[in-house]
Design a protein around this motif. Structure first.
Motif, PDB file in Angstrom:
ATOM      1  N   VAL A 150     -15.692 -46.429 -11.604  1.00 51.71           N
ATOM      2  CA  VAL A 150     -15.928 -46.728 -10.184  1.00 51.71           C
ATOM      3  C   VAL A 150     -14.945 -47.802  -9.757  1.00 51.71           C
ATOM      4  CG1 VAL A 150     -17.590 -47.554  -8.472  1.00 51.71           C
ATOM      5  CG2 VAL A 150     -18.373 -46.152 -10.395  1.00 51.71           C
ATOM      6  N   MET A 151     -14.334 -47.623  -8.591  1.00 52.78           N
ATOM      7  CA  MET A 151     -13.411 -48.624  -8.082  1.00 52.78           C
ATOM      8  C   MET A 151     -13.942 -49.207  -6.783  1.00 52.78           C
ATOM      9  SD  MET A 151      -9.406 -48.329  -6.904  1.00 52.78           S
ATOM     10  CE  MET A 151      -9.775 -47.868  -5.218  1.00 52.78           C
ATOM     11  N   TYR A 152     -13.832 -50.512  -6.647  1.00 56.68           N
ATOM     12  CA  TYR A 152     -14.164 -51.196  -5.392  1.00 56.68           C
ATOM     13  C   TYR A 152     -12.921 -51.904  -4.885  1.00 56.68           C
ATOM     14  CZ  TYR A 152     -15.787 -54.833  -2.251  1.00 56.68           C
ATOM     15  OH  TYR A 152     -15.943 -55.668  -1.164  1.00 56.68           O
ATOM     16  N   LEU A 153     -12.644 -51.752  -3.608  1.00 61.53           N
ATOM     17  CA  LEU A 153     -11.503 -52.426  -2.984  1.00 61.53           C
ATOM     18  C   LEU A 153     -12.019 -53.176  -1.775  1.00 61.53           C
ATOM     19  CD1 LEU A 153      -8.420 -52.861  -2.808  1.00 61.53           C
ATOM     20  CD2 LEU A 153      -8.308 -50.825  -1.381  1.00 61.53           C
ATOM     21  N   GLY A 154     -11.979 -54.490  -1.813  1.00 63.64           N
ATOM     22  CA  GLY A 154     -12.506 -55.276  -0.694  1.00 63.64           C
ATOM     23  C   GLY A 154     -12.694 -56.719  -1.101  1.00 63.64           C
ATOM     24  N   ARG A 155     -13.332 -57.477  -0.224  1.00 60.18           N
ATOM     25  CA  ARG A 155     -13.581 -58.892  -0.492  1.00 60.18           C
ATOM     26  C   ARG A 155     -14.696 -59.063  -1.522  1.00 60.18           C
ATOM     27  NH1 ARG A 155     -15.923 -61.556   3.116  1.00 60.18           N
ATOM     28  NH2 ARG A 155     -16.527 -59.863   4.510  1.00 60.18           N
ATOM     29  N   LEU A 156     -14.579 -60.117  -2.333  1.00 63.74           N
ATOM     30  CA  LEU A 156     -15.658 -60.503  -3.235  1.00 63.74           C
ATOM     31  C   LEU A 156     -16.527 -61.499  -2.482  1.00 63.74           C
ATOM     32  CD1 LEU A 156     -13.623 -60.981  -6.548  1.00 63.74           C
ATOM     33  CD2 LEU A 156     -14.979 -59.007  -5.846  1.00 63.74           C
ATOM     34  N   ASP A 168     -27.017 -59.915   9.766  1.00 63.36           N
ATOM     35  CA  ASP A 168     -27.913 -60.721   8.934  1.00 63.36           C
ATOM     36  C   ASP A 168     -27.254 -61.123   7.615  1.00 63.36           C
ATOM     37  OD1 ASP A 168     -29.837 -60.552  10.834  1.00 63.36           O
ATOM     38  OD2 ASP A 168     -31.333 -59.558   9.572  1.00 63.36           O
ATOM     39  N   GLN A 169     -26.355 -60.252   7.124  1.00 65.43           N
ATOM     40  CA  GLN A 169     -25.714 -60.508   5.838  1.00 65.43           C
ATOM     41  C   GLN A 169     -24.617 -61.564   5.930  1.00 65.43           C
ATOM     42  OE1 GLN A 169     -26.959 -59.016   3.086  1.00 65.43           O
ATOM     43  NE2 GLN A 169     -28.463 -58.117   4.481  1.00 65.43           N
ATOM     44  N   TYR A 170     -24.285 -61.993   7.151  1.00 60.95           N
ATOM     45  CA  TYR A 170     -23.202 -62.955   7.342  1.00 60.95           C
ATOM     46  C   TYR A 170     -23.696 -64.323   7.792  1.00 60.95           C
ATOM     47  CZ  TYR A 170     -19.869 -59.108   6.931  1.00 60.95           C
ATOM     48  OH  TYR A 170     -19.143 -58.044   6.457  1.00 60.95           O
ATOM     49  N   LEU A 171     -25.010 -64.496   7.875  1.00 59.69           N
ATOM     50  CA  LEU A 171     -25.544 -65.752   8.397  1.00 59.69           C
ATOM     51  C   LEU A 171     -25.269 -66.943   7.485  1.00 59.69           C
ATOM     52  CD1 LEU A 171     -28.940 -64.573   9.922  1.00 59.69           C
ATOM     53  CD2 LEU A 171     -26.887 -65.312  11.142  1.00 59.69           C
ATOM     54  N   GLU A 179     -22.154 -60.623   1.010  1.00 60.72           N
ATOM     55  CA  GLU A 179     -22.597 -59.559   1.929  1.00 60.72           C
ATOM     56  C   GLU A 179     -22.106 -58.166   1.521  1.00 60.72           C
ATOM     57  OE1 GLU A 179     -18.863 -61.484   3.653  1.00 60.72           O
ATOM     58  OE2 GLU A 179     -20.746 -62.145   2.759  1.00 60.72           O
ATOM     59  N   LYS A 180     -21.222 -58.099   0.527  1.00 62.46           N
ATOM     60  CA  LYS A 180     -20.743 -56.796   0.057  1.00 62.46           C
ATOM     61  C   LYS A 180     -21.679 -56.154  -0.962  1.00 62.46           C
ATOM     62  CE  LYS A 180     -17.167 -56.924   2.675  1.00 62.46           C
ATOM     63  NZ  LYS A 180     -17.136 -56.062   3.884  1.00 62.46           N
ATOM     64  N   ASN A 181     -22.697 -56.874  -1.405  1.00 61.66           N
ATOM     65  CA  ASN A 181     -23.727 -56.323  -2.291  1.00 61.66           C
ATOM     66  C   ASN A 181     -23.156 -55.719  -3.566  1.00 61.66           C
ATOM     67  OD1 ASN A 181     -25.873 -56.923  -0.444  1.00 61.66           O
ATOM     68  ND2 ASN A 181     -25.239 -55.149   0.759  1.00 61.66           N
ATOM     69  N   LEU A 182     -22.164 -56.364  -4.169  1.00 65.67           N
ATOM     70  CA  LEU A 182     -21.528 -55.800  -5.350  1.00 65.67           C
ATOM     71  C   LEU A 182     -22.457 -55.797  -6.566  1.00 65.67           C
ATOM     72  CD1 LEU A 182     -17.949 -57.307  -4.963  1.00 65.67           C
ATOM     73  CD2 LEU A 182     -18.694 -54.973  -4.564  1.00 65.67           C
ATOM     74  N   ASP A 183     -23.431 -56.726  -6.572  1.00 65.01           N
ATOM     75  CA  ASP A 183     -24.353 -56.724  -7.701  1.00 65.01           C
ATOM     76  C   ASP A 183     -25.219 -55.462  -7.699  1.00 65.01           C
ATOM     77  OD1 ASP A 183     -25.547 -57.509  -5.348  1.00 65.01           O
ATOM     78  OD2 ASP A 183     -26.847 -59.018  -6.254  1.00 65.01           O
TER      79      ASP A 183
END
Length: 222
Positions: free
Chosen positions: A209-215, A125-128, A218-222
């Motif tokens: 906190v570190m995040y490694l991945g795509r911006l 659903d997060q990729y639609l 669907e990554k819910n970074l907010d």
């Protein structure tokens, strides 16, 4: 055991499923199992890959479906190519995909009599927003398909509770076992929080906190 992994994406593509598949294969081989990976062709794949069997793919198809640029879409193999694949002596088939790769796993299980294990890895659903169709239409097609696929396999795995909740929301009421995604901790041993704090002026008592991945949304970074 002889394990066949049917995946829609694999190295050198850079994404979570490709990475998890490679790490699962490494771990299983370290335990003494034979792993055969069936994956789409990639223009940057090595000239020789032990235990990897490449299927035809299309980058044009990936763009049409809204897939990332580094994600060639697997094409269904014909009877001649299928006959050349080492499928008949497999003990188990594993896939993370309910679409073509998963359908191939189900079809190939009839050749070997091997059970099929499905790991629900992606919250579709997060990729639609990538798909060339309204989200309402995508959900109406996607959810019953994933649920129906989960009912057809012999075992369903999920890396965490969020994926179990997704399957329940999609309508799958069967058993789901938790199996965390593999992580190569050696990749992070050289990381130094102290050096980072010094370089960027972060106080020792300040949570870091570190995040490694795509911006991506669907990554819910907010």
């Amino acid at each position: 055991m002889r394990v066949g992994i049917v995946t829609a994406t694999y190295l050198p593509s850079r994404n979570g499923v490709a990475t998890s598949t490679a790490l699962f294969a490494r771990g299983l081989r370290d335990l003494g199992h034979e792993v055969r990976i069936f994956a789409p062709r990639h223009p940057q794949m090595p000239p020789r890959e032990d235990g990897v069997y490449r299927l035809n793919s299309s980058f044009a198809g990936a763009r049409a479906l809204g897939a990332p640029a580094d994600y060639p879409v697997m094409l269904a193999p014909g009877p001649l190519l299928t006959s050349r694949l080492p499928l008949r002596d497999l003990d188990v088939l594993h896939t993370m995909h309910p679409f073509l790769a998963g359908q191939l796993a189900l079809r190939w299980s009839r050749l070997s009599g091997a059970p099929v294990v499905y790991t629900a890895h992606t919250q579709y659903d997060q990729y639609l927003h990538y798909a060339p169709m309204p989200g309402r239409v995508g959900r109406a097609v996607l959810r019953p398909h994933v649920s129906a696929f989960a009912r057809r396999v012999d075992a369903v795995l999920a890396p965490g509770r969020a994926m179990v909740d997704m399957l329940r929301e999609y309508g799958f009421a069967g058993r789901v076992d938790l199996l965390a995604n593999p992580v190569d901790l050696a990749s992070f041993r050289a990381a130094s929080g102290a050096a980072f704090r010094t370089e960027f002026g972060v106080e020792p008592e300040t949570p870091l906190v570190m995040y490694l991945g795509r911006l991506a949304p669907e990554k819910n970074l907010d």
